[in-house]
Design a protein around this motif. Sequence first.
Motif, mmCIF file in Angstrom:
data_model
loop_
_atom_site.group_PDB
_atom_site.id
_atom_site.type_symbol
_atom_site.label_atom_id
_atom_site.label_comp_id
_atom_site.label_asym_id
_atom_site.label_seq_id
_atom_site.Cartn_x
_atom_site.Cartn_y
_atom_site.Cartn_z
ATOM 1 N N ASN A 133 -80.457 14.976 -50.845
ATOM 2 C CA ASN A 133 -80.741 15.902 -49.750
ATOM 3 C C ASN A 133 -81.809 16.919 -50.174
ATOM 4 O OD1 ASN A 133 -78.721 14.692 -48.139
ATOM 5 N ND2 ASN A 133 -77.138 16.028 -49.026
ATOM 6 N N ILE A 134 -82.494 17.461 -49.175
ATOM 7 C CA ILE A 134 -83.509 18.476 -49.434
ATOM 8 C C ILE A 134 -82.845 19.851 -49.418
ATOM 9 C CG2 ILE A 134 -85.641 19.547 -48.607
ATOM 10 C CD1 ILE A 134 -86.440 16.868 -47.410
ATOM 11 N N GLY A 135 -83.007 20.589 -50.504
ATOM 12 C CA GLY A 135 -82.412 21.914 -50.606
ATOM 13 C C GLY A 135 -83.470 23.006 -50.748
ATOM 14 N N PHE A 136 -83.141 24.200 -50.228
ATOM 15 C CA PHE A 136 -84.045 25.355 -50.288
ATOM 16 C C PHE A 136 -83.341 26.482 -51.038
ATOM 17 C CE2 PHE A 136 -84.975 22.996 -46.438
ATOM 18 C CZ PHE A 136 -86.360 22.926 -46.403
ATOM 19 N N GLY A 137 -84.116 27.282 -51.719
ATOM 20 C CA GLY A 137 -83.569 28.443 -52.415
ATOM 21 C C GLY A 137 -84.682 29.411 -52.782
ATOM 22 N N SER A 138 -84.295 30.616 -53.140
ATOM 23 C CA SER A 138 -85.274 31.619 -53.557
ATOM 24 C C SER A 138 -85.950 31.185 -54.849
ATOM 25 C CB SER A 138 -84.595 32.975 -53.759
ATOM 26 O OG SER A 138 -85.494 33.920 -54.293
ATOM 27 N N ALA A 139 -87.236 31.508 -54.948
ATOM 28 C CA ALA A 139 -87.983 31.152 -56.152
ATOM 29 C C ALA A 139 -87.724 32.110 -57.301
ATOM 30 C CB ALA A 139 -89.476 31.129 -55.838
ATOM 31 N N VAL A 140 -86.906 33.143 -57.077
ATOM 32 C CA VAL A 140 -86.551 34.068 -58.158
ATOM 33 C C VAL A 140 -85.803 33.296 -59.236
ATOM 34 C CG1 VAL A 140 -85.244 36.142 -58.748
ATOM 35 C CG2 VAL A 140 -86.482 36.045 -56.593
ATOM 36 N N LYS A 141 -86.124 33.588 -60.480
ATOM 37 C CA LYS A 141 -85.527 32.868 -61.599
ATOM 38 C C LYS A 141 -84.007 32.986 -61.570
ATOM 39 C CE LYS A 141 -85.826 32.408 -66.621
ATOM 40 N NZ LYS A 141 -86.455 32.949 -67.876
ATOM 41 N N GLY A 142 -83.331 31.852 -61.672
ATOM 42 C CA GLY A 142 -81.874 31.814 -61.687
ATOM 43 C C GLY A 142 -81.238 31.555 -60.334
ATOM 44 N N ALA A 143 -82.021 31.655 -59.245
ATOM 45 C CA ALA A 143 -81.460 31.410 -57.905
ATOM 46 C C ALA A 143 -81.275 29.911 -57.685
ATOM 47 C CB ALA A 143 -82.384 31.994 -56.845
ATOM 48 N N HIS A 144 -80.288 29.561 -56.850
ATOM 49 C CA HIS A 144 -79.962 28.153 -56.599
ATOM 50 C C HIS A 144 -80.540 27.681 -55.265
ATOM 51 C CE1 HIS A 144 -77.229 28.185 -60.017
ATOM 52 N NE2 HIS A 144 -76.649 29.272 -59.522
ATOM 53 N N ALA A 145 -80.962 26.422 -55.234
ATOM 54 C CA ALA A 145 -81.471 25.817 -53.999
ATOM 55 C C ALA A 145 -80.312 25.122 -53.288
ATOM 56 C CB ALA A 145 -82.593 24.830 -54.314
ATOM 57 N N ASP A 146 -79.396 25.926 -52.719
ATOM 58 C CA ASP A 146 -78.175 25.385 -52.133
ATOM 59 C C ASP A 146 -78.154 25.446 -50.606
ATOM 60 O OD1 ASP A 146 -78.092 28.114 -52.045
ATOM 61 O OD2 ASP A 146 -76.118 28.329 -52.980
ATOM 62 N N ALA A 147 -79.285 25.795 -49.976
ATOM 63 C CA ALA A 147 -79.370 25.756 -48.507
ATOM 64 C C ALA A 147 -79.998 24.423 -48.127
ATOM 65 C CB ALA A 147 -80.221 26.927 -47.998
ATOM 66 N N GLU A 148 -79.159 23.482 -47.671
ATOM 67 C CA GLU A 148 -79.635 22.117 -47.428
ATOM 68 C C GLU A 148 -80.211 21.947 -46.019
ATOM 69 O OE1 GLU A 148 -76.696 19.205 -48.331
ATOM 70 O OE2 GLU A 148 -76.147 20.090 -50.273
ATOM 71 N N LYS A 167 -77.341 27.150 -44.627
ATOM 72 C CA LYS A 167 -76.960 28.534 -44.904
ATOM 73 C C LYS A 167 -78.212 29.390 -45.092
ATOM 74 C CE LYS A 167 -75.423 29.525 -48.995
ATOM 75 N NZ LYS A 167 -74.632 29.582 -50.248
ATOM 76 N N LEU A 168 -78.011 30.700 -45.072
ATOM 77 C CA LEU A 168 -79.124 31.611 -45.263
ATOM 78 C C LEU A 168 -79.597 31.609 -46.717
ATOM 79 C CD1 LEU A 168 -77.910 34.689 -43.187
ATOM 80 C CD2 LEU A 168 -79.912 33.286 -42.662
ATOM 81 N N ILE A 169 -80.881 31.803 -46.888
ATOM 82 C CA ILE A 169 -81.468 31.967 -48.221
ATOM 83 C C ILE A 169 -81.542 33.477 -48.491
ATOM 84 C CG2 ILE A 169 -83.482 31.532 -49.681
ATOM 85 C CD1 ILE A 169 -84.187 29.223 -47.731
ATOM 86 N N VAL A 170 -80.697 33.954 -49.375
ATOM 87 C CA VAL A 170 -80.664 35.384 -49.690
ATOM 88 C C VAL A 170 -81.164 35.567 -51.116
ATOM 89 C CG1 VAL A 170 -79.239 37.464 -49.845
ATOM 90 C CG2 VAL A 170 -78.691 35.697 -48.151
ATOM 91 N N PHE A 171 -82.334 36.150 -51.250
ATOM 92 C CA PHE A 171 -82.923 36.315 -52.586
ATOM 93 C C PHE A 171 -82.232 37.464 -53.322
ATOM 94 C CE2 PHE A 171 -85.533 38.803 -49.629
ATOM 95 C CZ PHE A 171 -85.540 40.057 -50.224
#
Length: 293
Positions: A133-148, A167-171
């Motif tokens: 699946n395609i996941g999105f996440g904040s590019a801040v180091k350590g953030a997870h790409a868990d918004a599918e 889900k929302l991407i919260v940096f």
Amino acid sequence: MSFKNSSLLCFSLLLAFSCAVHAFDITKLLKKYPELSTFNNYLTQTNLAAQINSRNTITVLAVDNDAASSLSGKSQDAIKAIISTHVVLDYFDQKKLTEAIGGKEQLTTLYQSSGLAVNQQGFIKVELVGEGNIGFGSAVKGAHADAELVKTVTAQPYNISILQISKLIVFPGADSTKAQSAKAPVAAAVVAKAPVSSKTAKAPASSRKVTAPSPSPSSSDDESATADSPGEADAPEAATPSLSPSVAEAPGPAGAADGAADAQAPSSSSSSIKIGLVGAVAVMSFASLLVTF
């Protein structure tokens, strides 16, 4: 005929370009999907809808009402910052997202253009998660790409693409956005001060001493005067009545003109006496001539 056809073609292209500039209204597009109404309302409240409509190419990552409810209770600044990271400043569909994953490309969001983003907060990353699946996440180091990616809501290639994510991407640091936005850059006040010398500047004292002559040799040391201040004129002191007229005073550098004037005083009186005598002689000669005639 050829010129006419060319003119019509140019006009058609111009019309098509003009229509493309204002080809979409994000609120009207989302209004067709009631499950996205909360997200749509936040776009209007934060004035992000107007910013989205002013652009030619955009991708909106929308969430359903359940996912958007997590914004309840947050400050208006924090809500605007979070929602603006769901607006990508380019057109992306599923095919182009796959290409971005392969190139490890980061997507630039509307929050990056606000000037408030720090430490990659204005970018999001795209990765493959779970079972492809395609996941999105904040590019801040350590953030997870868990918004599918859930589905493609609608698209107008290559102007706007609306994709639904889980889900929302919260940096990291989104909740402190209010403090960041309230900080206006303050220029350091620089007070221009003239450099102050550590020592008081003094004009060099004159090396020339002016000594006033005295009636007796024994008292000459008491009458000597030295010009120490730069503001004082080195004028000669007045001679005492007992001095002989033949004694000449040495004028200082600043009193040269005065010395010259004093030196010329006796010659002026002599000239006056001579002029008087010449006048008297002239009168007597004129009288003798009258007597002769």
